[in-house]
Structure formats: structure tokens, C-alpha cells
Design a protein around this motif. Sequence first.
Motif, short mmCIF file in Angstrom:
data_model
loop_
_atom_site.label_atom_id
_atom_site.label_comp_id
_atom_site.label_asym_id
_atom_site.label_seq_id
_atom_site.Cartn_x
_atom_site.Cartn_y
_atom_site.Cartn_z
N ARG A 1 0.82 -1.20 0.00
CA ARG A 1 0.00 0.00 0.00
C ARG A 1 0.86 1.26 0.00
O ARG A 1 0.55 2.26 -0.67
CB ARG A 1 -0.94 0.00 1.20
N ALA A 2 1.96 1.24 0.74
CA ALA A 2 2.85 2.41 0.77
C ALA A 2 3.47 2.67 -0.60
O ALA A 2 3.58 3.82 -1.05
CB ALA A 2 3.93 2.20 1.82
N ARG A 3 3.88 1.57 -1.28
CA ARG A 3 4.47 1.76 -2.61
C ARG A 3 3.44 2.32 -3.59
O ARG A 3 3.74 3.21 -4.40
CB ARG A 3 5.01 0.42 -3.13
N ARG A 4 2.23 1.78 -3.54
CA ARG A 4 1.19 2.26 -4.45
C ARG A 4 0.88 3.73 -4.19
O ARG A 4 0.69 4.53 -5.11
CB ARG A 4 -0.06 1.41 -4.32
N ARG B 1 3.73 5.80 -5.57
CA ARG B 1 3.65 5.91 -7.03
C ARG B 1 2.52 6.86 -7.44
O ARG B 1 2.65 7.66 -8.38
CB ARG B 1 3.44 4.52 -7.66
N GLU B 2 1.40 6.77 -6.71
CA GLU B 2 0.27 7.64 -7.04
C GLU B 2 0.62 9.10 -6.75
O GLU B 2 0.29 10.01 -7.56
CB GLU B 2 -0.95 7.23 -6.23
N VAL C 1 3.62 10.41 -6.85
CA VAL C 1 4.56 10.85 -7.89
C VAL C 1 3.82 11.14 -9.18
O VAL C 1 4.08 12.14 -9.88
CB VAL C 1 5.65 9.77 -8.12
N ARG C 2 2.86 10.27 -9.55
CA ARG C 2 2.11 10.48 -10.79
C ARG C 2 1.33 11.78 -10.73
O ARG C 2 1.32 12.58 -11.70
CB ARG C 2 1.16 9.30 -11.02
N VAL C 3 0.69 12.04 -9.60
CA VAL C 3 -0.09 13.28 -9.49
C VAL C 3 0.81 14.50 -9.56
O VAL C 3 0.50 15.50 -10.23
CB VAL C 3 -0.90 13.25 -8.17
N ARG C 4 1.96 14.42 -8.87
CA ARG C 4 2.87 15.56 -8.87
C ARG C 4 3.39 15.84 -10.29
O ARG C 4 3.48 16.98 -10.73
CB ARG C 4 4.02 15.30 -7.92
N GLU C 5 3.74 14.77 -11.00
CA GLU C 5 4.25 14.94 -12.36
C GLU C 5 3.16 15.50 -13.28
O GLU C 5 3.43 16.35 -14.15
CB GLU C 5 4.76 13.61 -12.90
N ALA C 6 1.92 15.05 -13.05
CA ALA C 6 0.82 15.55 -13.88
C ALA C 6 0.59 17.03 -13.63
O ALA C 6 0.35 17.82 -14.56
CB ALA C 6 -0.45 14.75 -13.61
N VAL C 7 0.68 17.43 -12.38
CA VAL C 7 0.48 18.85 -12.06
C VAL C 7 1.59 19.70 -12.68
O VAL C 7 1.36 20.76 -13.26
CB VAL C 7 0.42 19.03 -10.54
N GLU C 8 2.82 19.24 -12.55
CA GLU C 8 3.94 19.98 -13.11
C GLU C 8 3.82 20.10 -14.62
O GLU C 8 4.10 21.15 -15.22
CB GLU C 8 5.25 19.29 -12.73
N LYS C 9 3.42 19.04 -15.28
CA LYS C 9 3.27 19.06 -16.73
C LYS C 9 2.18 20.03 -17.14
O LYS C 9 2.31 20.80 -18.10
CB LYS C 9 2.95 17.66 -17.25
N ALA C 10 1.11 20.01 -16.38
CA ALA C 10 0.01 20.93 -16.70
C ALA C 10 0.45 22.38 -16.54
O ALA C 10 0.09 23.26 -17.33
CB ALA C 10 -1.19 20.64 -15.81
N LEU C 11 1.25 22.65 -15.55
CA LEU C 11 1.73 24.02 -15.35
C LEU C 11 2.68 24.44 -16.45
O LEU C 11 2.69 25.60 -16.90
CB LEU C 11 2.43 24.14 -13.99
N ARG C 12 3.50 23.52 -16.95
CA ARG C 12 4.42 23.86 -18.03
C ARG C 12 3.68 24.10 -19.32
O ARG C 12 4.04 24.96 -20.13
CB ARG C 12 5.44 22.73 -18.21
N ASP C 13 2.67 23.33 -19.56
CA ASP C 13 1.95 23.44 -20.83
C ASP C 13 1.02 24.64 -20.88
O ASP C 13 0.59 25.08 -21.96
CB ASP C 13 1.14 22.16 -21.10
N LYS C 14 0.72 25.24 -19.81
CA LYS C 14 -0.22 26.36 -19.79
C LYS C 14 0.50 27.65 -20.20
O LYS C 14 1.52 28.02 -19.63
CB LYS C 14 -0.81 26.52 -18.37
N LYS C 15 0.00 28.39 -21.29
CA LYS C 15 0.60 29.64 -21.76
C LYS C 15 0.06 30.79 -20.97
O LYS C 15 -1.13 30.90 -20.75
CB LYS C 15 0.29 29.86 -23.24
N PRO C 16 0.95 31.81 -20.69
CA PRO C 16 0.44 32.99 -19.95
C PRO C 16 -0.39 33.88 -20.84
O PRO C 16 -0.10 34.05 -22.05
CB PRO C 16 1.75 33.67 -19.50
#
Length: 353
Positions: A321-324, A327-328, A330-345
Motif C-alpha cells: 500500500r505504501a508503494r502504491r 507511485r500515485e 509521484v504520478r499526481v505531482r508529475e501531472a500537475v507539473e506538466k500541466a503548469l508547463r503546458d499552460k501559456k500565460p
Amino acid sequence: MHTFVRTAAVALLAAVAIVWPGAGPALAEEGDVAWTVRTASNSYGADRSSFSYAVNPGGQLKDAMVVANRGKAPIDLAVYAGDGFTTGAGQLDLLTRDKKSVGIGAWLRADHETVAIQPGQAVEVPFTVSVPGNATPGDYAGGIVTSLTQPDSAQSINVERRLGIRVKLRVGGDLKPGLTIEDLHVDFAGSSNPFGGGDASVTYTIHNTGNAILSAQQTVSVSGPFGWLRTEAGEIAAPPELLPGERWKVTVPVHGVARAGRLTATATLTPRLVDASGSTTSLEAVRATTHGWAVPWLLLLLIVVVIAGIAGAVLLARRGRARRKLREDVRVREAVEKALRDKKPEAVSAPGE
């Protein structure tokens, strides 16, 4: 039964025989020496196997023993009384003449301290029993003894052969019979089969704490927790009749005892009292318990293995459960970071344009 008494000057070998209830006349024989003793026939009865009386403190009675010479030579016998005691073999023996008696051995006196008997002849030996006025009520046992001492040149010792008849006396007053069970404990010895049971050994001491001669019926059992898996011992031989104050150690094997962990051993005595008429009465049972251990090692090992397995499974599940979760996260954090990079000002217009 043989008793050896040695001094610096001479060795004395005493051979003792006691007439027991139900037996015939007692016979002592060694080479050309042989004699018998029996109770006299009188107002107390005929063909008695032993002497038995009930007397109040301060009372007195007279009786007699018949001694017959079955040998080929005249014999000169000493006559005396002795207190009784129970031997390690469970038989009644008598104190030797050099030991101090305080009961029957002190109260019974033969009319003659010695008696001479010709071959083929029999003589009656009268005796008197005088009970002191301050005698303690209860049962006493002893005997009246005929004794012959002869030198044994082959062994350079004197040989004393004693032949006597049992005397049982009940002094009137408050009879308080009582037995207790002391030093009760149980030991367990498992078999080589780890799935099987084993044998228990239950030991205890019977103590006659009353003032009456008593025997007892015995039962012994061993059980597990809450009385489960109860195992009864087989038939147990009755202890000898114990005189007041005497103790008797008992060891009882109990086979097929389960490895139930904490064991409970129970010993039960039903005292048996014989009255003056010879009838037996069973008294209230006495019971005692003790505890021991019969550790089920295989079961404990299985329990340890099961507990270890459960603990391991729980630990692995927690780690999974701790590993899952990691991983979850990390996935959420990476998704948030990607969304922030892709967003134009968005463009901001200057005033007046």
C-alpha cells in the motif's frame, strides 16, 4: 521380615513374624527349633486371628496366648510386648525390646517374662492390659512377642527369632479419624511422538492426622484447562492401615495424558475406618489438587509459524500500500507539473491601446 541390630560387642539378628487377621497360628522354625503362637480360647472368643479390645481410660483386662513347642528339644522363650509401626513395605512391625514403648508395649504385661516348654507341649501365657487413666482416646497397635536368642557360630552372631500376635486396642473417648493429602505434585513425560500425549506421575503423602487407624480408597485424575481432556489413573492399591500420626508416600502413574498445556492433577482419598466388630465404614472423601505443565511444543511451533505468516502478510500488505501510494503521489505531482508547463500565460493590454 528381618531386622539387623549391631553393637561393638555382638551382632544380633532378629527375625519377626506377626499373626495377621485371617491367618492361622504363626510358626517360627530353624533347624531343630520350632514353635507356634495362637490366641487362647476364652470369653473373648475362639480361633481369633489376633487380639482386639475396646477399653476405657483406667480400664484393665486379662487374656492369654498359647505357645506350643513343635520341635525336638526344650525351648526357653522370653515374653514381652512392643508398640507397633508400619514399615516401608506396608506391614506392621514391632519395636524391639531395647526400644521404648509408650502404648501397648508399656500397658501389656505377661504374667511371666519367660516360659519353658518341653517338646510337643503347649502352655498358656496369661497377660494383663492396664490402660492408664490419662490415656489419649483412639487406636493403638502393637503385639505380644515370644523371643528365642541363640548363638550362630558360623557367623559369630547371636540370632534372635521373635514370633508374636498383633494386639489392637481402642481407648474409649472422642474418636476423631482424619486423613490429609500432603506434598501433592504432578510431573509430565511426553512420548517421542510430537503428535501424541505422554504419561504423568502424581505423587503425594497420606498423613493420618486423627486418632484412629485408617486405610483409604484412592482415585487420581489429570485434566487440561477447564477440566478438558480428563484422564483417570488405573486401579490404585490401597495404602496399608496407618496408625495415628503415620505417613505413607504414594506415586501414581497416569497414562495417555494429552499435551494440554497447564495440567490439573486431583487426588481423592476416601478414608476407611474399621470398628471393634470388624466392619468397615467409608468416611467423607478428602480431595486435593495441584498444577503442572505438559507443553504442546508442536502446537506452539505451529502457532508461532502461523503468527509469523500473518505478521509477514500484514507487513507485505502495508509495504504494498505504501508503494502504491508513493507511485500515485509521484504520478499526481508529475501531472500537475506538466500541466503548469503546458499552460501559456495570457497577454496583458497596455492602457490606451
